[in-house]
Each structure stands twice: as C-alpha cells, then as structure tokens.
Write a protein that holds these residues in place. Structure first.
Motif, PDB file in Angstrom:
ATOM      1  N   ALA A  10      17.387  -1.387  -9.172  1.00 37.55           N
ATOM      2  CA  ALA A  10      17.244  -0.309 -10.152  1.00 37.55           C
ATOM      3  C   ALA A  10      15.763  -0.025 -10.340  1.00 37.55           C
ATOM      4  N   ILE A  11      15.357   1.214 -10.108  1.00 33.76           N
ATOM      5  CA  ILE A  11      13.973   1.625 -10.341  1.00 33.76           C
ATOM      6  C   ILE A  11      13.906   2.227 -11.736  1.00 33.76           C
ATOM      7  N   LEU A  12      13.111   1.621 -12.601  1.00 30.78           N
ATOM      8  CA  LEU A  12      13.047   2.009 -14.005  1.00 30.78           C
ATOM      9  C   LEU A  12      11.713   2.693 -14.282  1.00 30.78           C
ATOM     10  N   LEU A  13      11.776   3.934 -14.727  1.00 27.65           N
ATOM     11  CA  LEU A  13      10.571   4.719 -14.971  1.00 27.65           C
ATOM     12  C   LEU A  13      10.522   5.166 -16.428  1.00 27.65           C
ATOM     13  N   PRO A  14       9.776   4.467 -17.284  1.00 25.98           N
ATOM     14  CA  PRO A  14       9.572   4.952 -18.654  1.00 25.98           C
ATOM     15  C   PRO A  14       8.651   6.166 -18.640  1.00 25.98           C
ATOM     16  N   CYS A  15       9.000   7.206 -19.393  1.00 28.45           N
ATOM     17  CA  CYS A  15       8.239   8.459 -19.328  1.00 28.45           C
ATOM     18  C   CYS A  15       8.049   9.069 -20.706  1.00 28.45           C
ATOM     19  N   THR A  25       6.777  11.080  -8.467  1.00 31.85           N
ATOM     20  CA  THR A  25       7.031   9.645  -8.640  1.00 31.85           C
ATOM     21  C   THR A  25       8.422   9.276  -8.164  1.00 31.85           C
ATOM     22  N   ILE A  26       9.408  10.062  -8.561  1.00 36.65           N
ATOM     23  CA  ILE A  26      10.794   9.803  -8.139  1.00 36.65           C
ATOM     24  C   ILE A  26      10.915   9.913  -6.631  1.00 36.65           C
ATOM     25  N   ASP A  27      10.342  10.968  -6.058  1.00 35.96           N
ATOM     26  CA  ASP A  27      10.415  11.161  -4.605  1.00 35.96           C
ATOM     27  C   ASP A  27       9.738  10.014  -3.864  1.00 35.96           C
ATOM     28  N   GLY A  28       8.603   9.547  -4.382  1.00 35.24           N
ATOM     29  CA  GLY A  28       7.871   8.471  -3.723  1.00 35.24           C
ATOM     30  C   GLY A  28       8.658   7.172  -3.683  1.00 35.24           C
ATOM     31  N   PHE A  29       9.275   6.787  -4.793  1.00 31.67           N
ATOM     32  CA  PHE A  29      10.042   5.541  -4.818  1.00 31.67           C
ATOM     33  C   PHE A  29      11.354   5.670  -4.057  1.00 31.67           C
ATOM     34  N   ARG A  30      11.947   6.847  -4.086  1.00 31.59           N
ATOM     35  CA  ARG A  30      13.198   7.035  -3.348  1.00 31.59           C
ATOM     36  C   ARG A  30      12.950   6.992  -1.843  1.00 31.59           C
ATOM     37  N   ALA A  31      11.762   7.421  -1.413  1.00 28.66           N
ATOM     38  CA  ALA A  31      11.451   7.406   0.014  1.00 28.66           C
ATOM     39  C   ALA A  31      11.348   5.982   0.557  1.00 28.66           C
ATOM     40  N   VAL A  32      10.804   5.061  -0.245  1.00 27.77           N
ATOM     41  CA  VAL A  32      10.605   3.683   0.243  1.00 27.77           C
ATOM     42  C   VAL A  32      11.783   2.772  -0.095  1.00 27.77           C
ATOM     43  N   PRO A  34      15.440   3.839  -0.455  1.00 31.47           N
ATOM     44  CA  PRO A  34      16.465   4.896  -0.489  1.00 31.47           C
ATOM     45  C   PRO A  34      17.795   4.473  -1.098  1.00 31.47           C
ATOM     46  N   ASN A  35      18.101   3.176  -1.094  1.00 31.11           N
ATOM     47  CA  ASN A  35      19.382   2.710  -1.629  1.00 31.11           C
ATOM     48  C   ASN A  35      19.321   2.336  -3.109  1.00 31.11           C
ATOM     49  N   ALA A  36      18.147   2.434  -3.688  1.00 32.68           N
ATOM     50  CA  ALA A  36      17.993   2.074  -5.100  1.00 32.68           C
ATOM     51  C   ALA A  36      18.429   3.228  -5.996  1.00 32.68           C
ATOM     52  N   THR A  37      18.822   2.893  -7.212  1.00 30.72           N
ATOM     53  CA  THR A  37      19.141   3.902  -8.221  1.00 30.72           C
ATOM     54  C   THR A  37      17.924   4.105  -9.102  1.00 30.72           C
ATOM     55  N   VAL A  38      17.522   5.358  -9.265  1.00 32.91           N
ATOM     56  CA  VAL A  38      16.343   5.681 -10.065  1.00 32.91           C
ATOM     57  C   VAL A  38      16.780   6.078 -11.470  1.00 32.91           C
ATOM     58  N   TYR A  39      16.230   5.357 -12.459  1.00 33.02           N
ATOM     59  CA  TYR A  39      16.507   5.661 -13.861  1.00 33.02           C
ATOM     60  C   TYR A  39      15.216   6.134 -14.526  1.00 33.02           C
ATOM     61  N   TYR A  93       1.025   4.203  -9.908  1.00 34.53           N
ATOM     62  CA  TYR A  93       1.369   3.021  -9.128  1.00 34.53           C
ATOM     63  C   TYR A  93       1.886   3.444  -7.759  1.00 34.53           C
ATOM     64  N   ASP A  94       1.403   2.790  -6.725  1.00 34.51           N
ATOM     65  CA  ASP A  94       1.694   3.155  -5.348  1.00 34.51           C
ATOM     66  C   ASP A  94       3.114   2.723  -4.960  1.00 34.51           C
ATOM     67  N   PRO A  95       4.011   3.674  -4.660  1.00 32.91           N
ATOM     68  CA  PRO A  95       5.376   3.304  -4.261  1.00 32.91           C
ATOM     69  C   PRO A  95       5.431   2.462  -2.995  1.00 32.91           C
ATOM     70  N   ASP A  96       4.415   2.557  -2.134  1.00 28.98           N
ATOM     71  CA  ASP A  96       4.456   1.816  -0.873  1.00 28.98           C
ATOM     72  C   ASP A  96       4.498   0.302  -1.081  1.00 28.98           C
ATOM     73  N   ALA A  97       4.057  -0.180  -2.247  1.00 32.77           N
ATOM     74  CA  ALA A  97       4.090  -1.615  -2.520  1.00 32.77           C
ATOM     75  C   ALA A  97       5.469  -2.091  -2.969  1.00 32.77           C
ATOM     76  N   ALA A  98       6.339  -1.162  -3.335  1.00 27.99           N
ATOM     77  CA  ALA A  98       7.635  -1.524  -3.922  1.00 27.99           C
ATOM     78  C   ALA A  98       8.505  -2.373  -2.994  1.00 27.99           C
ATOM     79  N   PRO A  99       8.674  -1.998  -1.715  1.00 30.54           N
ATOM     80  CA  PRO A  99       9.527  -2.840  -0.854  1.00 30.54           C
ATOM     81  C   PRO A  99       9.066  -4.282  -0.755  1.00 30.54           C
TER      82      PRO A  99
END
Length: 315
Positions: A10-15, A25-32, A34-39, A93-99
C-alpha cells in the motif's frame, strides 16, 4: 522478491493542497510499483488535490483532523497490507528508491526502512533544516542510546506488525520522531536506504513551519523521554535538585564545624526540603518505570501477535 510470497503493498500519500504535485507523485510510484495500491489521504485540501488523485486512479480518503500525525493514525488504522510505503504527496521523495525499500523490508524481514535524504539542490532541503535534523538526531541518540541517520524523513516503509502496533499519539510533523522512538524502544529490526531529495515543483509549498514545528518536535522528544525513560528523566531532575542542595549546605557545614552552631535556619530548612523532594522524585521515577515496563511489554506482545514480513499468510 526472495522466498515467501509477493507482498500486498500500500502506497500511502498524505496530502494538503498538492494539486501541483500529486498527479506526478502518483504516476511516479505507480510506475515503479505497478501492483501496489495507491492511497491518497487528503487533509482538508482547498484546491484540486482530491480531484486529480481520483483522476489518476488513487483511492482517496479524507481526514478531518488537521495534522500529519492525525493522518498517519488514520492510515495505519484503516489500511490492510503487508507493506506500507509512506511518502509525501509533494514529489520531493524519489519514487525510484521505493522498490529497494520494499525489497529490503520484505526480504530481510525488517519492520521499518527509512529513506534517508540526499540532496544536491539547496532549494530542496534548506540549510537550517539540515542543521536542525542533525541536532535533533544527535539529541535522540543521546537520550535513547541509538538513532537513525534521518529521523525526520517522511519516506518510510513499514511492516504490518509495525503499523498495527504503532500508538500514533502525535498530531503534527513530530510523528516521524514518534515513529523512530517506537522502533528503538521495541528494538525492532530496521534499515535505511539513501534516496534523492528533490525540489518541490512550481506551485507546491512546504507545510513545515521551522520554529513552530521545531518546538513541537522538541516537546515530543521530551515527552517520549519522560514516558519511555522515566528513571533517567526523573533521576536527572532529582540529581540536579540534590546537587543544588549540597552546594547550599556546604557553608552550613563549614559554619557548624567551626562554631558548633547553625545560624542560618531558613537555608537549613530549604536544604532539608530539597533533599526530601529529590528523594520523592527519584522514587517516583522508579515507580513509574515499573508501569512503563508493563506498558512496553504489552506493546511488545501486541507486536509479536502479528506475523513478521515474508511469512506465509494464514488466509
């Protein structure tokens, strides 16, 4: 990922008012991932943050109580996942570090991985904030015996057992400090991944107030030290009072040994009262430490009741 099964991420984004950055931000995390759910957890935004997040396919939740700590409390309470990846919705925050953060937490069976910020753009991370981070990190290490490289990073991956055992008592940006202390006090396995810290896109503004939030963070550290280390906290106060009493008593003893009299009765009474007070505070710390130990054991049992990362699910 090695062994076990693929985690539910679960990708959690407080906004709050992040229409300039939330879509990217959503596009960046979804790209790295892809199977995660973005909240997206919206904290009373007045712009198009919610609309843009829904257009990007994110699950949007609203939190009425203002403050990041309140958002974190709601995120961990409502979301069911194996891995919780938290990042701000402002594209800093850089999405590339997420995986790598998810992989490290899952494969190494850790409970928290902190994305430690590395910046090259001075606009991304101001010098005053860098200095404050180092000062508070050093203070936390001094009080609790250990710390992290970047205690204020909002980029973190958590296990389910961490999320569901975290008390989340803070309300604002001091929540990251509480997260760090929670892991330290329960001696959780943790890790760090260095990640780039990026400048905000045009139109996005920082919600951090240097002095107000710095003061709140300092108060949170003091409160956590009092609650989690009562013997050290109350023992330090008792020792300070007792030392002051001894210094005041030295002239009295000198006069007594020279003349056999104690002419300054008010000072003698003050010294006696301070000594009694120091003893009471010291023993209060011992009693409170017993309660604290019981509370810590209950939190530990709640933590252990949840499966560690990368183990087969019962379902």
């Amino acid at each position: 990922m090695a062994g076990g099964h693929e985690p539910r991420v679960a990708i959690l984004l407080p906004c709050y008012n992040e229409e300039a950055a939330i879509g990217a931000t959503i596009d960046g995390f979804r790209a790295v991932l892809p199977n995660a759910t973005v909240y997206v957890f919206d904290n009373n935004s007045k712009d198009r943050t919610v609309e843009i997040a829904r257009e990007r396919g994110a699950v949007v939740r609203s939190v009425v109580q203002q403050g990041k700590g309140n958002v974190v409390r709601r995120m961990f309470a409502d979301i069911e996942a194996d891995v919780y990846l938290m990042a701000d919705g402002d594209l800093t925050y850089d999405p590339d570090a997420a995986p790598e953060m998810v992989r490290m937490l899952w494969d190494d069976q850790l409970d928290m991985v902190v994305g430690t910020r590395h910046h090259e753009d001075t606009e991304a991370y101001r010098g005053g904030h860098v200095l404050g981070n180092k000062a508070f990190t050093g203070l936390l290490a001094w009080l609790f015996g250990k710390s992290f490289t970047d205690i204020f990073s909002g980029y973190r991956a958590f296990s389910r057992r961490y999320a569901k055992s975290f008390p989340a008592s803070s309300e604002g940006f001091e929540t990251e400090t509480e997260m760090s202390v929670h892991a330290l006090e329960l001696r959780m396995p943790t890790g760090e991944v260095e990640t780039k810290y990026l400048a905000r896109p045009e139109g996005s503004e920082s919600k951090l107030n240097t002095f107000r939030d710095g003061w709140r963070i300092l108060k949170m550290i003091g409160t956590l030290f009092r609650v989690e280390q009562p013997r050290a906290f109350y023992g330090t106060i008792a020792a300070a009072i007792q030392i002051a009493a001894i210094l005041l008593a030295i002239p009295l003893f000198i006069t007594f040994f020279q003349t056999g009299q104690v002419p300054r009765f008010p000072t003698a009474i003050l010294v006696t009262g301070m000594t009694v007070m120091a003893a009471l505070i010291f023993f209060a710390g011992l009693i409170i430490s017993t309660v604290t130990r019981g509370r810590r054991e209950m939190r530990r049992l709640a933590y252990l009741a949840i499966q560690p990362p990368n183990t087969p699910r019962a379902d």
